[in-house]
Each structure stands twice: as structure tokens, then as C-alpha cells.
Motif scaffolding. Structure first.
Motif, PDB file in Angstrom:
ATOM      1  N   LEU A  11       0.818  -1.207   0.000  1.00 18.16           N
ATOM      2  CA  LEU A  11       0.000   0.000   0.000  1.00 18.16           C
ATOM      3  C   LEU A  11       0.854   1.262   0.000  1.00 18.16           C
ATOM      4  O   LEU A  11       0.345   2.362   0.160  1.00 18.16           O
ATOM      5  N   GLY A  12       2.152   1.065  -0.137  1.00 16.43           N
ATOM      6  CA  GLY A  12       3.056   2.211  -0.149  1.00 16.43           C
ATOM      7  C   GLY A  12       3.484   2.672   1.224  1.00 16.43           C
ATOM      8  O   GLY A  12       4.075   3.747   1.357  1.00 16.43           O
ATOM      9  N   ILE A  13       3.207   1.883   2.264  1.00 17.17           N
ATOM     10  CA  ILE A  13       3.602   2.255   3.626  1.00 17.17           C
ATOM     11  C   ILE A  13       5.070   1.892   3.828  1.00 17.17           C
ATOM     12  O   ILE A  13       5.473   0.740   3.654  1.00 17.17           O
ATOM     13  N   LYS A  14       5.877   2.885   4.201  1.00 13.71           N
ATOM     14  CA  LYS A  14       7.300   2.681   4.465  1.00 13.71           C
ATOM     15  C   LYS A  14       7.497   2.439   5.961  1.00 13.71           C
ATOM     16  O   LYS A  14       7.061   3.254   6.781  1.00 13.71           O
ATOM     17  N   TYR A  15       8.179   1.350   6.316  1.00 15.36           N
ATOM     18  CA  TYR A  15       8.305   1.032   7.741  1.00 15.36           C
ATOM     19  C   TYR A  15       9.411   0.015   7.970  1.00 15.36           C
ATOM     20  O   TYR A  15       9.892  -0.650   7.039  1.00 15.36           O
ATOM     21  N   ASP A  16       9.775  -0.126   9.243  1.00 18.02           N
ATOM     22  CA  ASP A  16      10.634  -1.209   9.721  1.00 18.02           C
ATOM     23  C   ASP A  16       9.890  -1.921  10.840  1.00 18.02           C
ATOM     24  O   ASP A  16       8.900  -1.401  11.379  1.00 18.02           O
ATOM     25  N   PRO A  34       1.635 -14.073  19.652  1.00 16.36           N
ATOM     26  CA  PRO A  34       2.720 -14.411  18.717  1.00 16.36           C
ATOM     27  C   PRO A  34       2.178 -14.391  17.301  1.00 16.36           C
ATOM     28  O   PRO A  34       1.041 -14.809  17.048  1.00 16.36           O
ATOM     29  N   TYR A  35       3.015 -13.923  16.355  1.00 15.85           N
ATOM     30  CA  TYR A  35       2.473 -13.729  15.015  1.00 15.85           C
ATOM     31  C   TYR A  35       3.600 -13.650  13.994  1.00 15.85           C
ATOM     32  O   TYR A  35       4.738 -13.296  14.324  1.00 15.85           O
ATOM     33  N   THR A  36       3.257 -13.988  12.748  1.00 17.18           N
ATOM     34  CA  THR A  36       4.196 -13.853  11.640  1.00 17.18           C
ATOM     35  C   THR A  36       3.972 -12.506  10.971  1.00 17.18           C
ATOM     36  O   THR A  36       2.981 -12.313  10.267  1.00 17.18           O
ATOM     37  N   LEU A  37       4.886 -11.580  11.202  1.00  9.79           N
ATOM     38  CA  LEU A  37       4.772 -10.230  10.653  1.00  9.79           C
ATOM     39  C   LEU A  37       5.305 -10.189   9.223  1.00  9.79           C
ATOM     40  O   LEU A  37       6.095 -11.044   8.810  1.00  9.79           O
ATOM     41  N   ARG A  38       4.885  -9.171   8.488  1.00 10.18           N
ATOM     42  CA  ARG A  38       5.428  -8.906   7.155  1.00 10.18           C
ATOM     43  C   ARG A  38       6.430  -7.754   7.244  1.00 10.18           C
ATOM     44  O   ARG A  38       6.136  -6.702   7.800  1.00 10.18           O
ATOM     45  N   ARG A  39       7.601  -7.982   6.655  1.00 13.50           N
ATOM     46  CA  ARG A  39       8.560  -6.888   6.518  1.00 13.50           C
ATOM     47  C   ARG A  39       8.160  -5.980   5.360  1.00 13.50           C
ATOM     48  O   ARG A  39       7.215  -6.270   4.635  1.00 13.50           O
ATOM     49  N   GLN A  40       8.905  -4.895   5.177  1.00 12.34           N
ATOM     50  CA  GLN A  40       8.629  -3.942   4.106  1.00 12.34           C
ATOM     51  C   GLN A  40       8.606  -4.625   2.733  1.00 12.34           C
ATOM     52  O   GLN A  40       7.767  -4.320   1.881  1.00 12.34           O
ATOM     53  N   ASP A  41       9.489  -5.584   2.525  1.00 17.92           N
ATOM     54  CA  ASP A  41       9.576  -6.252   1.223  1.00 17.92           C
ATOM     55  C   ASP A  41       8.586  -7.411   1.085  1.00 17.92           C
ATOM     56  O   ASP A  41       8.584  -8.120   0.075  1.00 17.92           O
ATOM     57  N   GLY A  42       7.755  -7.636   2.092  1.00 14.68           N
ATOM     58  CA  GLY A  42       6.758  -8.700   2.037  1.00 14.68           C
ATOM     59  C   GLY A  42       7.215 -10.015   2.639  1.00 14.68           C
ATOM     60  O   GLY A  42       6.396 -10.927   2.807  1.00 14.68           O
ATOM     61  N   SER A  43       8.503 -10.140   2.973  1.00 17.72           N
ATOM     62  CA  SER A  43       8.986 -11.374   3.592  1.00 17.72           C
ATOM     63  C   SER A  43       8.443 -11.484   5.015  1.00 17.72           C
ATOM     64  O   SER A  43       7.974 -10.508   5.602  1.00 17.72           O
ATOM     65  N   ARG A  44       8.551 -12.681   5.593  1.00 17.26           N
ATOM     66  CA  ARG A  44       7.915 -12.969   6.868  1.00 17.26           C
ATOM     67  C   ARG A  44       8.921 -13.026   8.010  1.00 17.26           C
ATOM     68  O   ARG A  44      10.061 -13.444   7.835  1.00 17.26           O
ATOM     69  N   TYR A  45       8.430 -12.604   9.195  1.00 18.46           N
ATOM     70  CA  TYR A  45       9.262 -12.646  10.400  1.00 18.46           C
ATOM     71  C   TYR A  45       8.389 -13.116  11.563  1.00 18.46           C
ATOM     72  O   TYR A  45       7.312 -12.563  11.811  1.00 18.46           O
ATOM     73  N   ASN A  46       8.839 -14.125  12.292  1.00 18.29           N
ATOM     74  CA  ASN A  46       8.072 -14.682  13.403  1.00 18.29           C
ATOM     75  C   ASN A  46       8.316 -13.892  14.682  1.00 18.29           C
ATOM     76  O   ASN A  46       9.438 -13.864  15.210  1.00 18.29           O
TER      77      ASN A  46
END
Length: 583
Positions: free
Chosen positions: A494-499, A522-534
């Protein structure tokens, strides 16, 4: 009141009232469907349904049967939507990613079209509710039942989302209505109609498997020593008609899967759930008998039961439990039902048990059976994620409350009549939270502002406020946002810039944190590039110490953490540690 009842009995007046009420629901649903961002499970439901329509395959994601997904995706066949042709994946969010990549400009509109299809089912369910209530009680009670249906924030929440929860609620009602007609008049026609509707319910959600024993219980409750039942066919005829019912249900179930891989023997499967593993322990000569259900259906049912048997973090009143809470759904209904509706339920139960007639008690038993069974089964499960899991009980609770409108008598029962009237008039107050019906909590629970201290996940935070975050950032540009979003849409798209935020310790900066994660989910987050982080359990729980600067909808809190805030947090932590060490 008598004159009003006489007017409402006229078909043009009756259907005009019902139609007007359902029009209100439809308009509210359209508003919510347009305003809310794509929610958690919705992200892959529509793409998987679209893939099924395109390919005729149902193995992309077996965790839900295909009917409602495909129904939601029907409008997409008349658009330029592309599925993205993804490969088979064990993570259903990959189908959502492929769909978003293939439709970057129009994907929000496509999800809106899918939501409109569910909204239509909600209106049809309201019509059926009116029809059955009128047959059971009166035209006035039927109008009141539709009023309760339309004024329920929990029904409105699911009606505006492209998921199966509202659909299975409608099918529970439809199967019970047809089953009641079949029990009262056990003809070939009603056996066939009930079987067809039962088959469609099986294609909607695996919960519908409960409808088979429930229909049998309903049959006994309606017919056993009932003086109202005139037609009593021979036992052989009854067995044959039940056979027609079950066979037509199986036919519809197989037809919904286009008869793909039906009639495969037990020994061709490898089951994971404890219920279906029992089949593999059968004698070898039984394991070669073909099963009369599609392979994808049975594999999906097995996968769903396996997942439901696993431990899963459940949140209730600031506590986490791996095996669920036996009182979870009672508290959920205590917090998320409008007080007026709760009060009507109490009065209705009192009124029903005061009824001396056997027929009234039979009707009470028929309506209470699915409520009690569904609540008991859900309360014993490990996987407790929201009120939506017991949404099918709502039509039956509404049916229990509907006759109250016929009991208004300001001459003989003044106090009870005024209490019913006050409760009824209070119900539209819940609509003031539109379009945020998903996050609705009643007043004594603190409202949606305090809802996350009681419940999380789909009760309040299902990823529905990402558009609000986007609007907030457009109005308040932030170059160094830290975001932890509880949702499956990658915010970067959506064009949101974040870390991602730092874990277990506060760092100065500006943060947007979903309330489910705030409470420790606990959750699998999305990074800016769409990759996943637990993200680990309670990794960002320290944000509960800080006051949010803004609340976006009711599911995302915005914080600006300063060095002074962190100093206060460190002092509070040291004081808490000292108090724990002191004798």
C-alpha cells in the motif's frame, strides 16, 4: 397492539417492513465493506475461490470447502481480474500475494465485490428467518426477529466480510427450517429439499457435519408423542425418506467438488487427525471400501480437525492459555452482545419456561439444541479465536426472543412490557460504531476502546484498519515508522514505508502496533519487502505501559515513544523487580 398485529399480518405490509429492515442491513454492510481493509483470512479466501472457478481444482487450500469462496469470486469472472496462477502452497497467504501482484490497481475493488456476495446471503438469511418466525409465532414476531438480525453488530460484522462465517450461519438456519418442515410433514419433497440444503451446508464449512445428528435430534423432538403430527408413515417409508435425504446431501457434496476423486478407499489416505486415524485401524477388508465423499473434502476435514486439536494461544481478560478457556464463549457473548439483546435473552428464557403447553416446550427444545451443542463443542476446543466460531447460534437465539413482541401487554404485564420495549429501543445504539461492527464491545465491557483487554484476534483486530493507517500516514508523513501489523496484506504493497520494531525493549521512535500484538499474540509479521518474520509471544508487550497518541479504528494504536517515556518505563520495571524480590 391488536390493531398493529392485524395490520402487520397483511402480506404487503409485512414484506414491506421486512424489506425495509434488510435494506438498512444491506446499506450498512456496503458502507463497512467499502471502508474496511482486507481482513486476515479474507486475503486468501477470494483468490482461492477464483482459482477454483478458473481451474476446477479444489486442492489449493483444503482448509475450507469451496462453495462460499467460489460464490464470492463469481463477480470476478465478469471483470479483468487475474489469479496470478500461483503454484500450490502450504501457506494460503501465498495465493493472496499472487492475486495482489496480478491486480495491484483493482484488488481492493475485487475484494469489495466478493463481500457484496456475502451481504446478499445475509439478506436471504434474514428473509428465511422472517419466514420461519412467522410460521412458528406471528407476523409481528417475524418483523421483530428481522429487527434483531439487522441490529446485531456481530451479524453486521460478518455480513460485510468475504468469509464463510455468515454463510454457515444462514445454512444452519436453512437446514433446521427444512428439517422442521420435514419432521412436521415427512414427504418425499421435504426429504429431498432438506438433503439438498444439507449438502450445500457441507460445502460451506466443516462445522456443518454437526447438522446430521442435529437433524435426527430435531426429528425426535418434533415427532415424539406429538398430538400435532397427523401424518405418521410406516417405519419402512420413514427409513426410505431419510435415505433420500442423506443420499441427496451426498450427491450435492460430490457435485460441489465436480465429482473429482470421489469413491476412493480408506487405504489410499494418510490421515493426521485422531478422529480419522481410527479409519486406518479398521480391518483390511473394510479399508478397501470406497468412501462416498470427495478426496479434497475428506483431506480438508482431516487437516482442520488436526489443526483444532493442536494447542493454540487463547486470550481472555489479560490472560493467555494454550488449551483454551472453558468459559471463553460465555465471556465473549457477555462482552460482545449489546446489553439490550442480553436483556431480551434473559426475559425470553424466563417466558419460555413459564409456558405450560407441551408444544411450546418442544419448540424451545428444538431451538435450544443447536445453541447448547455448538457452545459446548466450541468451549471444549483448543482453538478459540473469536465469536465468529459460534455465530450459527444467533438465528436460534433470535427465534427464542422473537415471541416477546407478542407478549407486550401494558395493562396486565406493565413492568415486563416496558422492560422489553426499553431493551428493544436500545438496540440501534450499537450501530453508532459503523463501520466498526467487528470491533464492537458493549458498554459495561468498556466499549471497543477497551475491548483488547478482554479479547483479541477476530473479536476486535483482524487487520481491518490498514486503510486507516494509510490515511493517517498520508495526513501525518513519518519517515521512520515502526510497524507491527496483525494482518495478511503486506503493508508495503500500500506504499507504507516502515521497519519492524525492536523486541522486548522500547526504543525512541514512532510506532503503529496492532492491539492483538500489543496484548502478546505471537504472530508472523510482514517486513517492508513482504517477507515474513516470526514475532515471539509478548515481544512487544512493553507498549502496554505507554499511552497511545492515537487509535486508528479500534485495532491499531499509534505511539510516539520519547527517551523520557523509556526512562519512566525503566523505573517502573526496576520497582516491579524490587517488589517481587522483597519478602
Amino acid at each position: 397492539m391488536a390493531s398493529l398485529q392485524k395490520v402487520i399480518r397483511r402480506p404487503p405490509v409485512f414484506w414491506s417492513v421486512v424489506g425495509f429492515l434488510l435494506l438498512i442491513q444491506f446499506c450498512l454492510g456496503l458502507y463497512s465493506a467499502r471502508q474496511l481493509s482486507v481482513t486476515h483470512d479474507e486475503y486468501w479466501h477470494l483468490p482461492v475461490g477464483f482459482l477454483s472457478l478458473e481451474t476446477g481444482r479444489f486442492d489449493h487450500d483444503r482448509l475450507n470447502p469451496p462453495l462460499i469462496r467460489s460464490w464470492s469470486a463469481l463477480p470476478l469472472l465478469m471483470t479483468s481480474a487475474q489469479s496470478g496462477s500461483p503454484d500450490l502452497s502450504s501457506d494460503p497467504a501465498d495465493y493472496g500475494d499472487a492475486f495482489l501482484e496480478a491486480n495491484p490497481e483493482n484488488y481492493q475493488h475485487y475484494y469489495f465485490l466478493g463481500r457484496c456476495m456475502i451481504l446478499l446471503l445475509s439478506c436471504v438469511s434474514g428473509l428465511l428467518l422472517a419466514l420461519w418466525t412467522r410460521e412458528l409465532f406471528s407476523s409481528q414476531a417475524a418483523c421483530f426477529a428481522v429487527f434483531l438480525w439487522v441490529m446485531s453488530p456481530n451479524i453486521l460484522a460478518s455480513a460485510a466480510l468475504g468469509t464463510q462465517d455468515l454463510a454457515i450461519t444462514g445454512f444452519f438456519l436453512a437446514v433446521f427450517y427444512c428439517g422442521w418442515k420435514f419432521a412436521c410433514l415427512p414427504t418425499w419433497k421435504w426429504a429431498l429439499v432438506t438433503g439438498i440444503v444439507l449438502g450445500l451446508a457441507q460445502l460451506t464449512k466443516y462445522t456443518a457435519i454437526l447438522l446430521v445428528p442435529l437433524l435426527l435430534i430435531q426429528w425426535v423432538l418434533v415427532r415424539y408423542k406429538s398430538p400435532e403430527i397427523q401424518e405418521r408413515p410406516a417405519n419402512k417409508t420413514v427409513v426410505l425418506r431419510w435415505g433420500i435425504l442423506l443420499l441427496s446431501s451426498l450427491f450435492i457434496l460430490n457435485a460441489g467438488y465436480l465429482f473429482r476423486d470421489s469413491l476412493q478407499p480408506v487405504n489410499s489416505y494418510q490421515f493426521q487427525s485422531s478422529e480419522l486415524k481410527v479409519l486406518t485401524a479398521l480391518p483390511e477388508f473394510l479399508q478397501i471400501i470406497p468412501l462416498p465423499v470427495p478426496r479434497d473434502y475428506l483431506m480438508g476435514f482431516d487437516l482442520q480437525r488436526f489443526i483444532m486439536q493442536q494447542t493454540h494461544p487463547t486470550f481472555l481478560d489479560n490472560q493467555w492459555e494454550e488449551h483454551g478457556f472453558r468459559s471463553y464463549y460465555l465471556y465473549t457473548m457477555l462482552y460482545k452482545l449489546p446489553h439490550g439483546f442480553q436483556f431480551l435473552i434473559v426475559i425470553a428464557i424466563y417466558s419460555w419456561f413459564k409456558q405450560p403447553r407441551l408444544l411450546a416446550r418442544r419448540t424451545l427444545a428444538v431451538l435450544l439444541t443447536p445453541v447448547v451443542l455448538l457452545l459446548c463443542i466450541a468451549s471444549l476446543a483448543n482453538n478459540q479465536l473469536g465469536l465468529r466460531y459460534v455465530l450459527p447460534v444467533f438465528p436460534f437465539i433470535i427465534l427464542l426472543c422473537a415471541p416477546l413482541i407478542d407478549q407486550l401487554d401494558f395493562d396486565r404485564h406493565k413492568i415486563r412490557s416496558y422492560l422489553i420495549l426499553i431493551a428493544m429501543l436500545s438496540l440501534p445504539l450499537s450501530l453508532r460504531y459503523a463501520p466498526d461492527h467487528l470491533a464492537y464491545f458493549n458498554e459495561l465491557s468498556g466499549g471497543p476502546e477497551q475491548g483488547d483487554s478482554h479479547l483479541v484476534d477476530s473479536n476486535i483486530d483482524w487487520g481491518q484498519d490498514l486503510y486507516r493507517l494509510q490515511d493517517y500516514l498520508n495526513q501525518n508523513p513519518i519517515s521512520d515508522l515502526k510497524l507491527a501489523y496483525f494482518g495478511t496484506v503486506p503493508p508495503g504493497k500500500l506504499g507504507i514505508k516502515y521497519d519492524l520494531p525492536a523486541e522486548f525493549r522500547p526504543v525512541p521512535g514512532k510506532y503503529a502496533i496492532s492491539v492483538s500484538i500489543l496484548q502478546g499474540r505471537p504472530y508472523t509479521l510482514r517486513r517492508q519487502d513482504g517477507s515474513r518474520y516470526n514475532l515471539e509471544h509478548d515481544a512487544l508487550g512493553f507498549f502496554r505501559f505507554f499511552e497511545p497518541e492515537a487509535q486508528l479504528g479500534y485495532s491499531i494504536n499509534f505511539y510516539e515513544v520519547t527517551p523520557e517515556d523509556i526512562a519512566r518505563w525503566q523505573t517502573a520495571v526496576m520497582q516491579a523487580n524490587r517488589s517481587m524480590r522483597s519478602p
